[in-house]
Enzyme design. Structure first.
Site, short mmCIF file in Angstrom:
data_model
loop_
_atom_site.label_atom_id
_atom_site.label_comp_id
_atom_site.label_asym_id
_atom_site.label_seq_id
_atom_site.Cartn_x
_atom_site.Cartn_y
_atom_site.Cartn_z
N ILE B 98 0.85 -1.19 0.00
CA ILE B 98 0.00 0.00 0.00
C ILE B 98 0.88 1.24 0.00
O ILE B 98 1.78 1.37 0.84
CB ILE B 98 -0.89 0.03 1.26
CG1 ILE B 98 -1.68 -1.27 1.39
CG2 ILE B 98 -1.82 1.24 1.24
CD1 ILE B 98 -2.29 -1.47 2.77
N CYS B 99 0.63 2.12 -0.94
CA CYS B 99 1.38 3.37 -0.98
C CYS B 99 0.63 4.41 -0.16
O CYS B 99 -0.31 5.04 -0.63
CB CYS B 99 1.54 3.84 -2.42
SG CYS B 99 2.42 5.40 -2.57
N LEU B 100 1.02 4.52 1.11
CA LEU B 100 0.32 5.44 2.00
C LEU B 100 1.38 6.00 2.96
O LEU B 100 2.01 5.25 3.70
CB LEU B 100 -0.77 4.67 2.76
CG LEU B 100 -1.60 5.43 3.78
CD1 LEU B 100 -2.38 6.55 3.11
CD2 LEU B 100 -2.57 4.50 4.50
#
Lengths: 362, 161
Positions: B98-100
């Protein structure tokens, strides 16, 4: 227009009392804001809440009560803000028909002084600042000056050291390594690189190293005493202590004393006190000249007293910013201070030994 | 310092496990809406079921999050990934990464599993289209030998989704 004159005088009075903390928006009818802080004897590190309240009057004031509202606050959650405003409004109703601006400000100071402590849990360890179980140790806490977010002193210091160690590691490894820690070091948004800056873990507002310097010594070398972990360590340390020879001797002495007193119908109160005082553990491990000597009643009491004082003192030094007026709280603090010291029994002792031997020589 | 890539290998520190116990308790009394913590033996790895929020592209769909805690949690961020099949989302790779930002650079020790979950759900909910990130294939290929997303040098270029 007599009224107007009186009202103006009242505003002058508020300005005189609150100085720069009071900001006049309208001269007449007066509308002003006042920066309210709890009474902490000017010790800002002991201030955990503050509020800027607005007080607005109509042309009919004082025949009509003033309106009050909160402009902004620190350290107060919604319910505590509501409480503040409710109390001020109640005051306004009570004083209906009278000049009330001064009284309203005083009421606000009163309310804030009454709730000048953080609420809820430490955001880092999630343990409450004030454990419901009053027997649990109260851990010293502190706030960041810029945002008033509160943390256990140990928790924030542990984190501070963590981010700074991380930074050093990154520098040492030339940032070439990939991994979460170097990732964080590269963080562009925040000033984590800066030696003397940090960002509040809760709101990310920048704070200065000097904000937390007063508690840096907490952890110093014994950062190992940590929440939760402490319990186990204490248990062990306590066990060790309780089983030590000096403690055995001591217990015998006290038993004898107690017996003696009971036989004589004497005052056992002070003895009882001595037995339960939390700070006392500290001094137990050291074989004291006084305790080694035969149990002479007065001498014994004297020695214990001086030791208790010592505890208190060290604690004051260790937690200058966590003094509490409440005697109970204070006692808990002392207990904590004393527990901490168990990790440096020798150091403590050296100091005391010196003091003691000099007294005994005299 | 070398390997946060295998966060689950190192046992939790005492502080980490105390804190996680607190989080479990808090979760049990006040779970974030849309999430179910699947109880298992390990404090160090949580499996959490997410249900897409009503009125969003993921309504009624369920996914599984795997949260691994490093030795020095919460100083270090947990590793949070979707167990494939991961939801189709412009910031979620097909391998579940997840790109967070809050999971990496912007992690703060004041965040909790619960707050991270809420952020992830909010990210899902604001998705405009069910699609993979543009560089999905390349990224997933690079991660093939089980690399942790925490090793990725993330670029957070879009805060709209």
């Amino acid at each position: 227009m007599e009224d107007e004159e009186e009202v103006r005088l009242e505003v002058d009075a508020v300005q005189a009392v609150y100085g720069d903390d009071c900001c006049l928006i309208d001269e007449f009818p007066p509308h002003l804001t006042v920066h309210i802080v709890p009474r902490t004897a000017e010790d800002s590190s002991q201030q955990f809440v503050e509020a800027i309240v607005g007080i607005r009057t109509s042309a009919q004031y004082p025949k009509e009560p003033a309106q009050v509202y909160v402009i902004e606050s620190k350290g107060l959650d919604v319910s505590r803000q509501k409480y503040l405003i409710t109390r001020m409004r109640q005051k306004a109703l009570e004083l209906d028909g009278c000049l009330m601006i001064v009284a309203l400000c005083e009421e606000a100071v009163e309310v804030l002084s009454g709730m000048n402590h953080p609420e809820g849990d430490c955001p880092l360890c999630l343990y409450p600042f004030f454990p419901e179980n009053a027997n649990l140790t109260l851990h010293p806490f502190m706030k960041l000056m810029s945002c008033y977010h509160c943390f256990h002193s140990e928790c924030i210091i542990r984190w501070w050291k963590w981010i700074h160690e991380e930074k050093n590691e990154n520098e040492a490894h030339g940032m070439s390594s990939v991994g979460a820690r170097s990732q964080r070091g590269r963080q562009p948004i925040e000033n984590r690189h800066e030696e003397n800056k940090g960002n509040c873990p809760v709101c990310r507002k920048e704070f200065d190293k000097k904000d937390i310097e007063h508690v840096l010594h907490y952890t110093g070398s014994n950062l190992t005493i940590q929440l939760g972990e402490e319990t186990d360590q204490i248990e062990e340390a306590e066990k060790e202590l309780l089983q030590s020879k000096s403690e055995d001797d001591r217990r015998k002495q006290f038993d004898e004393l107690l017996k003696l007193q009971q036989e004589k119908n004497g005052i056992i109160e002070p003895k009882k006190d001595l037995v339960v005082q939390p700070g006392m553990y500290i001094s137990l491990p050291t074989p004291q000249p006084a305790t080694d000597a035969a149990a002479e009643e007065e001498q014994e009491i004297g020695a214990v007293d001086s030791r208790a004082d010592g505890t208190e003192q060290t604690n004051e030094v260790a937690a200058p910013h966590n003094k509490q007026k409440n005697a109970n709280v204070r006692r808990k603090h002392r207990m904590r201070g004393s527990r901490k010291q168990q990790h440096h029994p020798r150091k403590q002792w050296v100091q005391k030994e010196v003091g003691n031997s000099s007294t005994s020589e005299q | 310092m070398t390997s946060s890539s295998v966060p689950s290998r190192k046992v939790l520190s005492k502080i980490a496990s105390n804190r996680l116990q607190k989080e479990v308790m808090e979760w049990q009394t006040n779970p974030p809406a849309g999430f179910k913590y699947k109880v298992n033996d390990s404090l160090q790895r949580w499996i959490i079921e997410v249900t897409g929020a009503p009125g969003t592209l993921y309504t009624g769909e369920t996914y599984q999050l795997q949260v691994d805690f490093p030795e020095h949690y919460p100083m270090e961020a947990p590793q949070v990934i979707f167990i494939p099949p991961a939801p189709l989302h412009p910031h979620i790779y097909s391998n579940g990464h997840i790109c967070l930002d809050i999971l990496y650079d912007s992690w703060s020790p004041a965040m909790t599993v619960s707050s991270v979950c809420i952020s992830i759900l909010s990210m899902l909910s604001s998705s405009p289209a069910k699609e993979r990130p543009a560089d999905n294939d390349r990224y997933v290929r690079n991660c093939r030998n089980g690399r942790s997303p925490k090793e990725t040098r993330w670029w957070f270029h879009d805060d709209k989704v």
